[in-house]
Write an enzyme that holds these catalytic residues in place. Sequence first.
Site, PDB file in Angstrom:
ATOM      1  N   ASP A  57       0.819  -1.218   0.000  1.00  0.00           N
ATOM      2  CA  ASP A  57       0.000   0.000   0.000  1.00  0.00           C
ATOM      3  C   ASP A  57       0.853   1.269   0.000  1.00  0.00           C
ATOM      4  O   ASP A  57       0.680   2.149   0.854  1.00  0.00           O
ATOM      5  CB  ASP A  57      -0.941   0.006   1.212  1.00  0.00           C
ATOM      6  CG  ASP A  57      -1.723  -1.278   1.362  1.00  0.00           C
ATOM      7  OD1 ASP A  57      -2.038  -1.890   0.332  1.00  0.00           O
ATOM      8  OD2 ASP A  57      -2.022  -1.673   2.512  1.00  0.00           O
ATOM      9  N   GLU A 234     -11.207  -0.914  -4.272  1.00  0.00           N
ATOM     10  CA  GLU A 234     -10.558  -0.275  -3.136  1.00  0.00           C
ATOM     11  C   GLU A 234      -9.376   0.561  -3.632  1.00  0.00           C
ATOM     12  O   GLU A 234      -9.079   0.611  -4.823  1.00  0.00           O
ATOM     13  CB  GLU A 234     -10.084  -1.319  -2.121  1.00  0.00           C
ATOM     14  CG  GLU A 234      -9.051  -2.297  -2.644  1.00  0.00           C
ATOM     15  CD  GLU A 234      -8.652  -3.331  -1.607  1.00  0.00           C
ATOM     16  OE1 GLU A 234      -9.350  -3.479  -0.593  1.00  0.00           O
ATOM     17  OE2 GLU A 234      -7.612  -4.006  -1.825  1.00  0.00           O
ATOM     18  N   HIS A 298      -2.881  -1.323  -5.634  1.00  0.00           N
ATOM     19  CA  HIS A 298      -2.814  -0.343  -4.542  1.00  0.00           C
ATOM     20  C   HIS A 298      -1.658   0.627  -4.769  1.00  0.00           C
ATOM     21  O   HIS A 298      -0.515   0.358  -4.421  1.00  0.00           O
ATOM     22  CB  HIS A 298      -2.705  -0.958  -3.170  1.00  0.00           C
ATOM     23  CG  HIS A 298      -3.141   0.048  -2.128  1.00  0.00           C
ATOM     24  ND1 HIS A 298      -4.289  -0.099  -1.408  1.00  0.00           N
ATOM     25  CD2 HIS A 298      -2.609   1.233  -1.756  1.00  0.00           C
ATOM     26  CE1 HIS A 298      -4.434   0.967  -0.604  1.00  0.00           C
ATOM     27  NE2 HIS A 298      -3.424   1.787  -0.819  1.00  0.00           N
ATOM     28  N   ARG A 328       4.501  -8.396  -0.355  1.00  0.00           N
ATOM     29  CA  ARG A 328       4.297  -7.325  -1.325  1.00  0.00           C
ATOM     30  C   ARG A 328       5.376  -6.255  -1.159  1.00  0.00           C
ATOM     31  O   ARG A 328       5.684  -5.841  -0.037  1.00  0.00           O
ATOM     32  CB  ARG A 328       2.906  -6.716  -1.163  1.00  0.00           C
ATOM     33  CG  ARG A 328       1.782  -7.713  -1.440  1.00  0.00           C
ATOM     34  CD  ARG A 328       0.422  -7.146  -1.078  1.00  0.00           C
ATOM     35  NE  ARG A 328       0.316  -6.934   0.359  1.00  0.00           N
ATOM     36  CZ  ARG A 328      -0.694  -6.268   0.932  1.00  0.00           C
ATOM     37  NH1 ARG A 328      -1.666  -5.763   0.183  1.00  0.00           N
ATOM     38  NH2 ARG A 328      -0.720  -6.122   2.237  1.00  0.00           N
ATOM     39  N   ASP A 399      36.884  -2.529  -8.084  1.00  0.00           N
ATOM     40  CA  ASP A 399      37.161  -2.885  -9.480  1.00  0.00           C
ATOM     41  C   ASP A 399      36.017  -3.676 -10.102  1.00  0.00           C
ATOM     42  O   ASP A 399      35.935  -3.796 -11.327  1.00  0.00           O
ATOM     43  CB  ASP A 399      38.453  -3.706  -9.578  1.00  0.00           C
ATOM     44  CG  ASP A 399      39.708  -2.864  -9.390  1.00  0.00           C
ATOM     45  OD1 ASP A 399      39.580  -1.630  -9.289  1.00  0.00           O
ATOM     46  OD2 ASP A 399      40.805  -3.434  -9.336  1.00  0.00           O
ATOM     47  N   HIS A 478      31.343 -13.676 -21.509  1.00  0.00           N
ATOM     48  CA  HIS A 478      32.737 -13.953 -21.165  1.00  0.00           C
ATOM     49  C   HIS A 478      33.215 -15.162 -21.974  1.00  0.00           C
ATOM     50  O   HIS A 478      32.454 -16.077 -22.301  1.00  0.00           O
ATOM     51  CB  HIS A 478      32.911 -14.194 -19.662  1.00  0.00           C
ATOM     52  CG  HIS A 478      32.179 -15.412 -19.148  1.00  0.00           C
ATOM     53  ND1 HIS A 478      32.668 -16.687 -19.254  1.00  0.00           N
ATOM     54  CD2 HIS A 478      30.986 -15.520 -18.514  1.00  0.00           C
ATOM     55  CE1 HIS A 478      31.819 -17.539 -18.714  1.00  0.00           C
ATOM     56  NE2 HIS A 478      30.771 -16.858 -18.261  1.00  0.00           N
ATOM     57  N   TYR A 479      34.484 -15.133 -22.330  1.00  0.00           N
ATOM     58  CA  TYR A 479      35.124 -16.243 -23.048  1.00  0.00           C
ATOM     59  C   TYR A 479      36.554 -16.325 -22.541  1.00  0.00           C
ATOM     60  O   TYR A 479      37.317 -15.354 -22.635  1.00  0.00           O
ATOM     61  CB  TYR A 479      35.100 -15.990 -24.558  1.00  0.00           C
ATOM     62  CG  TYR A 479      35.730 -17.102 -25.358  1.00  0.00           C
ATOM     63  CD1 TYR A 479      35.017 -18.274 -25.615  1.00  0.00           C
ATOM     64  CD2 TYR A 479      37.031 -16.999 -25.836  1.00  0.00           C
ATOM     65  CE1 TYR A 479      35.587 -19.304 -26.338  1.00  0.00           C
ATOM     66  CE2 TYR A 479      37.610 -18.022 -26.554  1.00  0.00           C
ATOM     67  CZ  TYR A 479      36.890 -19.185 -26.797  1.00  0.00           C
ATOM     68  OH  TYR A 479      37.455 -20.216 -27.505  1.00  0.00           O
ATOM     69  N   ASP A 496      27.113 -18.064 -20.921  1.00  0.00           N
ATOM     70  CA  ASP A 496      28.231 -17.111 -20.834  1.00  0.00           C
ATOM     71  C   ASP A 496      27.752 -15.674 -20.936  1.00  0.00           C
ATOM     72  O   ASP A 496      28.428 -14.750 -20.460  1.00  0.00           O
ATOM     73  CB  ASP A 496      29.238 -17.366 -21.964  1.00  0.00           C
ATOM     74  CG  ASP A 496      30.011 -18.665 -21.804  1.00  0.00           C
ATOM     75  OD1 ASP A 496      29.970 -19.252 -20.705  1.00  0.00           O
ATOM     76  OD2 ASP A 496      30.649 -19.096 -22.778  1.00  0.00           O
TER      77      ASP A 496
END
Length: 503
Positions: A57, A234, A298, A328, A399, A478-479, A496
């Site tokens: 809410d 509501e 809400h 929630r 880093d 990445h490789y 990857d």
Amino acid sequence: MAIPIPSGRGGVRRRTVRTLLAAVTAVLVSAVVALVAPSAAHAGPAFTNPLNSTGPDPYMTWYNGNYYLMTTPWSGPLTMRKAPTIAALKTATPAAVFSAHAAGRDHSIWAPEFHLLNGPNGQRWYIYYSAGNGDIETQRVHVLESAGLDPLGPYTYKGMIFGSNNWWGIDGSVATINGQLYFTWSGVPTVLWRDSDPHIYLVALANPWTVTGARTAISAPTYDWERQGTPMNEGPVAIQRGGRTFITYSASACQGPDYKIGQLEYTGGNVLSAGSWTKKAIPIFQRNDAAGVYGPAHHGFFKSPDGTEDWIVYHANSSAGDGCGSTRTTRIQKITWNADGTPNLGVPVATSTILAPPAGEPAGPAVAMRLQSYNFNTRYVRHANYDARIDANVSPLADSQWRIVPGLANTAGGYVSFESVNFPGYYLRQSNYDFALVRNDGTAQFAADATFRQVAGLADASAVSYQGYSAPTRYLRHYNYLLRLDPVSTATERADATFRLTA
């Protein structure tokens, strides 16, 4: 196939040259790095939802240099969070603003909203909230008034807004229409909540804490989409633009994934006549299973700091099985307007979606985010001697920390750039599909090479992947532990190219 190799094999001849050059210039770089300011376009860090670990809410606003946010506390003091940026709001400590809950209004403390209104003492903040003695039949809306113009108070209790009227009610809000202040809430036509389905009501206010005259029901849960789980209307809240007034509201049971938002529009005439309000036949905001968002409703609305954008704040669950409790969380996103002048709330975005902050948000401290490898989860994207790779046990930690900002080449459509936290002004940039940490030279080519579109993870939709902006058929991956921008087709390549965002 990406075959891991020891980190000592990460350098080839061209990287050795780069490392040597970096060593020569390291002193110069360290001397000037403190003078390099983040681009003005990046005022305010990017962020992801949710804004808290629990936050039903929600209601929030921007006022005098800060965002303010309140959510349902259930019990204990009403609290408010305050921060100058959305990113900072996520970690702001809630401040207690009112705790003098007398017997009879000290349980089931729900849905606080706060509004700056003209009252008998001039402008003041007014908090409207629901509370009772623990029996839902005793829920009523109560009002607090601030002593001055600080949203944090202090506040004094002004009373139960319905006065001598024995009206059941929750989720109160206010709207000024044709110069008159009105109160809107969720109530029932009988005395007891259990005897009827909650409707949206409207009544005039004599002052911010006192209703006057008769109430009018302007909406009842009649459509099938308003009756899923439990017939319910509501959480009404007004949004106004171009001389038009809309009241949006929550429909169906908050206990289920189909809790959603509907819309009413004032079409002229007597504001307190039900015939002056037109209901849209379909919901305007609802569950998004593909993004893992359930029961999004809400809500409230707030303006961006510069006043040019409208944003929605709402709560939602991350699982279809979550209910109407502490699972929630508070979420926000920018809304737009349809050509016919009606609000377009869009669709609720995934919690992995990186969002640009509201326009005009002031520059804030860098928010340190890390990109964790999906298939080598002890390793993180980092820079080392200006090269970019994935490593474990990164030292210094900075880093591997990135300020994820709106894309240098495109600030819309989910595009982002990665600015180094400890080398501000330096970004992850691809050149010939190889990555390095490079200082922004302000050129269009740099911006394009340093911009990526965040998409659902190629190996896992709950994670993220990054598509090249200047090479849209390729993805960051990445490789051999080094970062590349490559085509992706196999399961290994998809893994990857998949990462998780962590703090």
